[in-house]
Motif scaffolding. Structure first.
Motif, PDB file in Angstrom:
ATOM      1  N   PRO A 280      -1.195 -11.280   1.978  1.00 12.89           N
ATOM      2  CA  PRO A 280      -1.378 -10.045   1.197  1.00 12.89           C
ATOM      3  C   PRO A 280      -0.181  -9.828   0.272  1.00 12.89           C
ATOM      4  CG  PRO A 280      -0.655  -9.532   3.421  1.00 12.89           C
ATOM      5  CD  PRO A 280      -0.853 -11.014   3.380  1.00 12.89           C
ATOM      6  N   VAL A 281      -0.130 -10.617  -0.802  1.00 11.55           N
ATOM      7  CA  VAL A 281       1.063 -10.627  -1.648  1.00 11.55           C
ATOM      8  C   VAL A 281       1.313  -9.283  -2.315  1.00 11.55           C
ATOM      9  CG1 VAL A 281       0.984 -13.109  -2.085  1.00 11.55           C
ATOM     10  CG2 VAL A 281      -0.301 -11.562  -3.566  1.00 11.55           C
ATOM     11  N   GLU A 282       0.279  -8.457  -2.441  1.00 11.39           N
ATOM     12  CA  GLU A 282       0.496  -7.150  -3.074  1.00 11.39           C
ATOM     13  C   GLU A 282       1.390  -6.268  -2.209  1.00 11.39           C
ATOM     14  OE1 GLU A 282      -3.219  -7.128  -0.633  1.00 11.39           O
ATOM     15  OE2 GLU A 282      -2.393  -8.392  -2.235  1.00 11.39           O
ATOM     16  N   ASP A 283       1.509  -6.595  -0.920  1.00  8.78           N
ATOM     17  CA  ASP A 283       2.362  -5.810  -0.022  1.00  8.78           C
ATOM     18  C   ASP A 283       3.646  -6.553   0.335  1.00  8.78           C
ATOM     19  OD1 ASP A 283       0.439  -3.782   0.091  1.00  8.78           O
ATOM     20  OD2 ASP A 283      -0.640  -4.795   1.706  1.00  8.78           O
ATOM     21  N   LEU A 284       3.964  -7.591  -0.431  1.00  8.31           N
ATOM     22  CA  LEU A 284       5.136  -8.408  -0.140  1.00  8.31           C
ATOM     23  C   LEU A 284       5.957  -8.626  -1.405  1.00  8.31           C
ATOM     24  CD1 LEU A 284       3.388 -11.195   1.984  1.00  8.31           C
ATOM     25  CD2 LEU A 284       4.932  -9.447   2.887  1.00  8.31           C
ATOM     26  N   TYR A 285       7.242  -8.860  -1.195  1.00  9.42           N
ATOM     27  CA  TYR A 285       8.119  -9.309  -2.275  1.00  9.42           C
ATOM     28  C   TYR A 285       8.675 -10.675  -1.885  1.00  9.42           C
ATOM     29  CZ  TYR A 285       8.322  -4.766  -4.677  1.00  9.42           C
ATOM     30  OH  TYR A 285       8.013  -3.641  -5.383  1.00  9.42           O
TER      31      TYR A 285
ATOM     32  N   PRO B 231      12.116  -3.707 -14.924  1.00 11.82           N
ATOM     33  CA  PRO B 231      11.672  -3.987 -13.551  1.00 11.82           C
ATOM     34  C   PRO B 231      10.212  -3.585 -13.378  1.00 11.82           C
ATOM     35  CG  PRO B 231      13.799  -2.876 -13.547  1.00 11.82           C
ATOM     36  CD  PRO B 231      13.301  -2.836 -14.951  1.00 11.82           C
ATOM     37  N   PRO B 232       9.415  -4.385 -12.667  1.00 11.42           N
ATOM     38  CA  PRO B 232       7.984  -4.103 -12.543  1.00 11.42           C
ATOM     39  C   PRO B 232       7.642  -2.979 -11.569  1.00 11.42           C
ATOM     40  CG  PRO B 232       8.555  -6.076 -11.303  1.00 11.42           C
ATOM     41  CD  PRO B 232       9.797  -5.663 -12.038  1.00 11.42           C
ATOM     42  N   SER B 233       8.631  -2.550 -10.748  1.00  6.35           N
ATOM     43  CA  SER B 233       8.337  -1.484  -9.781  1.00  6.35           C
ATOM     44  C   SER B 233       9.579  -0.622  -9.592  1.00  6.35           C
ATOM     45  CB  SER B 233       7.905  -2.071  -8.436  1.00  6.35           C
ATOM     46  OG  SER B 233       9.000  -2.715  -7.806  1.00  6.35           O
ATOM     47  N   ALA B 234       9.348   0.583  -9.079  1.00  5.48           N
ATOM     48  CA  ALA B 234      10.450   1.521  -8.871  1.00  5.48           C
ATOM     49  C   ALA B 234      11.430   0.996  -7.827  1.00  5.48           C
ATOM     50  CB  ALA B 234       9.895   2.879  -8.437  1.00  5.48           C
ATOM     51  N   ALA B 235      10.916   0.373  -6.775  1.00  4.39           N
ATOM     52  CA  ALA B 235      11.794  -0.137  -5.713  1.00  4.39           C
ATOM     53  C   ALA B 235      12.754  -1.194  -6.277  1.00  4.39           C
ATOM     54  CB  ALA B 235      10.950  -0.732  -4.588  1.00  4.39           C
ATOM     55  N   ILE B 236      12.244  -2.095  -7.107  1.00  2.00           N
ATOM     56  CA  ILE B 236      13.089  -3.134  -7.691  1.00  2.00           C
ATOM     57  C   ILE B 236      14.104  -2.520  -8.643  1.00  2.00           C
ATOM     58  CG2 ILE B 236      13.089  -5.199  -9.144  1.00  2.00           C
ATOM     59  CD1 ILE B 236      12.017  -5.632  -6.328  1.00  2.00           C
TER      60      ILE B 236
ATOM     61  N   PRO C  15       7.451  -2.614   0.765  1.00  2.00           N
ATOM     62  CA  PRO C  15       6.761  -3.818   1.242  1.00  2.00           C
ATOM     63  C   PRO C  15       7.730  -4.807   1.886  1.00  2.00           C
ATOM     64  CG  PRO C  15       6.019  -3.227  -0.951  1.00  2.00           C
ATOM     65  CD  PRO C  15       7.178  -2.338  -0.646  1.00  2.00           C
ATOM     66  N   ASN C  16       7.168  -5.627   2.781  1.00  2.00           N
ATOM     67  CA  ASN C  16       7.982  -6.647   3.448  1.00  2.00           C
ATOM     68  C   ASN C  16       8.534  -7.621   2.420  1.00  2.00           C
ATOM     69  OD1 ASN C  16       5.469  -6.279   5.783  1.00  2.00           O
ATOM     70  ND2 ASN C  16       7.584  -5.913   6.353  1.00  2.00           N
ATOM     71  N   VAL C  17       9.710  -8.167   2.757  1.00  2.00           N
ATOM     72  CA  VAL C  17      10.420  -9.039   1.827  1.00  2.00           C
ATOM     73  C   VAL C  17      10.611 -10.415   2.454  1.00  2.00           C
ATOM     74  CG1 VAL C  17      12.605  -9.440   0.620  1.00  2.00           C
ATOM     75  CG2 VAL C  17      11.641  -7.136   0.718  1.00  2.00           C
ATOM     76  N   ILE C  18      10.364 -11.454   1.642  1.00  2.00           N
ATOM     77  CA  ILE C  18      10.718 -12.824   2.009  1.00  2.00           C
ATOM     78  C   ILE C  18      11.841 -13.251   1.072  1.00  2.00           C
ATOM     79  CG2 ILE C  18       9.922 -15.199   2.284  1.00  2.00           C
ATOM     80  CD1 ILE C  18       7.065 -14.128   2.344  1.00  2.00           C
ATOM     81  N   ALA C  19      12.950 -13.697   1.627  1.00  2.00           N
ATOM     82  CA  ALA C  19      14.083 -14.178   0.823  1.00  2.00           C
ATOM     83  C   ALA C  19      14.276 -15.664   1.095  1.00  2.00           C
ATOM     84  CB  ALA C  19      15.350 -13.403   1.150  1.00  2.00           C
ATOM     85  N   HIS C  20      14.166 -16.451   0.054  1.00  3.71           N
ATOM     86  CA  HIS C  20      14.277 -17.910   0.184  1.00  3.71           C
ATOM     87  C   HIS C  20      15.583 -18.352  -0.480  1.00  3.71           C
ATOM     88  CE1 HIS C  20      12.005 -22.009   0.034  1.00  3.71           C
ATOM     89  NE2 HIS C  20      13.294 -22.165   0.279  1.00  3.71           N
ATOM     90  N   PHE C  21      16.506 -18.861   0.323  1.00  6.80           N
ATOM     91  CA  PHE C  21      17.827 -19.257  -0.158  1.00  6.80           C
ATOM     92  C   PHE C  21      17.904 -20.783  -0.255  1.00  6.80           C
ATOM     93  CE2 PHE C  21      18.158 -15.225   1.985  1.00  6.80           C
ATOM     94  CZ  PHE C  21      19.031 -14.474   1.206  1.00  6.80           C
TER      95      PHE C  21
ATOM     96  N   PRO D   8      15.676  -5.944   7.595  1.00  4.90           N
ATOM     97  CA  PRO D   8      14.321  -6.365   8.009  1.00  4.90           C
ATOM     98  C   PRO D   8      13.615  -7.190   6.921  1.00  4.90           C
ATOM     99  CG  PRO D   8      14.286  -4.079   7.340  1.00  4.90           C
ATOM    100  CD  PRO D   8      15.728  -4.498   7.277  1.00  4.90           C
ATOM    101  N   MET D   9      13.899  -8.447   6.889  1.00  4.81           N
ATOM    102  CA  MET D   9      13.193  -9.324   5.947  1.00  4.81           C
ATOM    103  C   MET D   9      13.143 -10.735   6.513  1.00  4.81           C
ATOM    104  SD  MET D   9      15.953  -9.828   2.851  1.00  4.81           S
ATOM    105  CE  MET D   9      17.475 -10.755   3.055  1.00  4.81           C
ATOM    106  N   ALA D  10      12.142 -11.492   6.070  1.00  2.99           N
ATOM    107  CA  ALA D  10      11.971 -12.876   6.505  1.00  2.99           C
ATOM    108  C   ALA D  10      12.847 -13.770   5.641  1.00  2.99           C
ATOM    109  CB  ALA D  10      10.506 -13.286   6.371  1.00  2.99           C
TER     110      ALA D  10
END
Length: 640
Positions: A24-29, A83-88, A110-116, A134-136
């Motif tokens: 559900p990418v609409e609820d994820l960053y 920025p595309p959203s207020a949170a960003i 929304p939940n966040v995935i951070a890829h390093f 709290p992020m993946a």
């Protein structure tokens, strides 16, 4: 140490099934953080740049890349936008005003995935986990830091992986702080990935964690796609390289350019890691074989590796000037000859060939011929080297004695600068140059993936790689007979250096024996492997890594059964079969007579039929199948 089978293309249909067909990418960053975002240093830049399109197609405006800010890169590679959203926007304002306060601003969002990627970005991952954000998190190492340093020191790396005192080795090389950062990032990440199975083995020993997923590097194949035009592009760009050769070897151009093959090696100037040492020794042996067999084939080898220089070599510039002058002279005489011939024919006369050119014309041509006289050998390097006496390539050229002599069948051109279409010497971009060559040679000792042979493949150019490169291991696993498809894999893991040199020499010598028709057929086969390297397929491993990270970071929200195997019938191995038509090299079809023409080589070959067979073979494994009820996983069947 044999490699275990990875979760790779052959078992692509074996990716664990997800409760939803898509996230559900609409609820994820999704944030991707790397030092090479818009900042080209090495291959990671290519990974991120070429993968961007399929990631944006999936995530839309919820996908963000973060990297260092350089004014020039910002102006030339990206466009400024809101920025595309207020949170960003809130998070970006916090970054500007008071450092990284991203956490507080994105809570309840929304939940966040951070890829390093790599150790340079590792600090962000370690801080995120230590502050319980709290992020993946995902951490990808494209090559271990200590591995690079050890291999650069000519260490017998792969045979001693389990014997190194890691902490001591890092300390002696004064990289202990960076090594600790990399290792901490690896162990803090929810999911740890690397780009190839050979690097997974290395990471397990160097960083003491087995990668969860192997994510092979892909390419945006559409960028290189030329459908049936790639053969024409080869011919067009080969002509440009031939023009350079005419100028560089003026005065010594006593070989037939139509029977001249162009080999090349390109990349960072890591002499041993990139296999330039093995390549040069093999070229010496190839030169001997071609001379002993009295071959009429000449091989011109280009080394495209940036080194310290202070300018172009005067002799190289002069060669191109002489070539242009000869061309202008020939063109002027041709124009005069044509005009006089035309006028004579209009009068109904057959012109006297002894009079159609006057004394001035002969004088001009004699002057042009005099200008081509040369009392020195064609230069090995196109630039003035700052460290000429200690340069590894030039030192080894002196050792093996390949100085571009007339009787040498192997000629060497060292171009210590990346190619550019604005160069006064070789005005070609890298892509054009690759398309114009016949064979790319990359006998690397340390190559976690290896984009150069991959780029050759998608452009239909055969290449040499090794079983110590991620690309070589990948092709060995997925192609039944890689050499038939123009992928020659040198064994540098289980053979001595001398045996590897002999194997590489034999590969190149067999390639030189191919007829023109055989090379054309082989290029067709090579280009058909492009789909293996397309992000449309290889991007699935990144999708799997993100899903796995979410399931570990938010187990109550995202559930994933990582142990569900697919049907046996869909995982028996995705293996390109060996082509049934013309053999890849003359060794399998030696004629009974010592001399034969290309016209005699008329074994049946239907390109469309063979291509359709390959397309069917590549489609089947990408269908996700349902799991038969009661099917149990066999021990070791789906080892990662």
């Amino acid at each position: 140490m044999p490699l275990s089978r990875s979760l790779s293309m052959s078992s692509l249909s074996g990716l664990p099934l997800w409760e939803e067909e898509s996230l559900p990418v609409e609820d994820l960053y999704l944030f991707e953080i790397a030092w090479e975002v818009t900042n080209k240093v090495g291959g990671i830049y290519t990974v991120i740049q070429t993968k961007a399109k399929i990631t944006v197609d999936e995530w839309g405006e919820n996908y963000f890349m973060m990297g260092p800010y350089y004014e020039h890169n910002f102006k030339t590679q990206v466009e400024q936008c809101d920025p595309p959203s207020a949170a960003i926007k809130i998070a970006m304002d916090s970054l500007k005003n008071s450092g990284c306060q991203l956490t507080d601003q994105l809570q309840d969002k929304p939940n966040v995935i951070a890829h390093f990627h790599e150790w340079q970005a590792g600090a962000g991952l370690v801080l995120s986990r230590s502050r319980k954000i709290p992020m993946a998190t995902i951490f990808t190492t494209h090559a271990t830091l200590l591995g690079r340093y050890l291999c650069a020191g000519n260490v017998d790396f792969y045979n001693n992986l389990d014997k190194f005192n890691i902490d001591r080795e890092a300390g002696e090389r004064q990289i202990y702080h960076r090594y600790c950062l990399e290792r901490a990032a690896v162990h803090c990440a929810h999911v740890f990935t690397t780009v190839s199975q050979i690097t997974a083995v290395e990471a397990n020993h160097m960083l003491h964690r087995q990668p969860d997923v192997v994510t092979p590097n892909g390419l945006n194949v559409k960028k290189f796609s030329a459908v049936h035009e790639f053969q024409n592009l080869h011919s067009t760009n080969k002509a440009k390289i031939q023009e350079f050769v005419r100028g560089h070897f003026y005065g010594h151009l006593d070989f037939n350019l139509e029977k001249t093959l162009f080999f090349f090696i390109a990349g960072r100037y890591e002499f041993s890691n990139k296999g330039a040492d093995v390549f040069l020794e093999s070229l010496s042996r190839l030169n001997y074989l071609l001379r002993v067999h009295k071959s009429d084939v000449t091989v011109v080898v280009f080394f495209i590796m940036p080194a310290k220089t202070n300018n172009f070599n005067v002799e190289s510039l002069k060669g191109q000037a002489v070539r242009k002058q000869l061309w202008d002279t020939a063109h002027a005489v041709k124009e005069k000859f044509g005009k006089r011939l035309y006028e004579a024919l209009l009068k109904g006369e057959i012109p006297d060939m002894n009079k159609i050119l006057d004394r001035d014309d002969f004088t001009i041509m004699k002057r042009a011929l005099f200008a081509t006289q040369r009392h020195t050998l064609p230069p090995v390097t196109t630039h003035n080297m700052l460290d000429d006496s200690t340069d590894p390539i030039l030192t080894n050229v002196r050792r093996i004695g390949l100085f571009n002599n007339r009787n040498d069948r192997v000629k060497i051109v060292f171009h210590p600068e990346f190619l550019s279409s604005t160069s006064p010497l070789l005005p070609m971009d890298y892509e054009e140059f690759v398309r114009g060559c016949h064979l790319g040679v990359f006998p690397s000792y340390y190559e976690p993936w290896g984009y150069t042979p991959g780029e050759c493949t998608v452009m239909g150019i055969p290449s040499v790689t090794t079983n110590l490169s991620g690309f070589g291991c990948f092709m060995e696993e997925h192609v039944s007979d890689p050499s038939a498809y123009g992928i020659y894999i040198v064994d540098r893991r289980f053979r001595s250096a001398d045996e590897s040199c002999n194997q590489l020499t034999q590969f190149m010598f067999s390639f030189c024996q191919q007829s023109r028709r055989q090379r054309i057929i082989q290029r067709n086969r090579t280009e058909r492997l492009s789909d293996l390297l397309d992000w449309r397929y290889l991007g699935r491993f990144y999708i799997h890594a993100r899903r796995l990270a979410l399931s570990r970071a938010f187990p109550d929200t995202f559930k994933m059964d990582t142990f569900v195997p697919p049907p046996v019938s869909t995982t028996q191995g995705f293996r390109y079969p060996r082509p049934q038509s013309v053999p890849p090299s003359p060794s399998a079809s030696i004629h009974s007579t010592p001399h034969h023409s290309d016209e005699e080589d008329e074994e049946p070959y239907d390109e469309d039929e063979e291509a359709e067979r390959d397309r069917q073979n590549i489609k089947a494994p990408f269908t996700l199948g349902a799991v038969p009820p009661g099917k149990k996983k066999q021990p070791g069947e789906y080892g990662n």
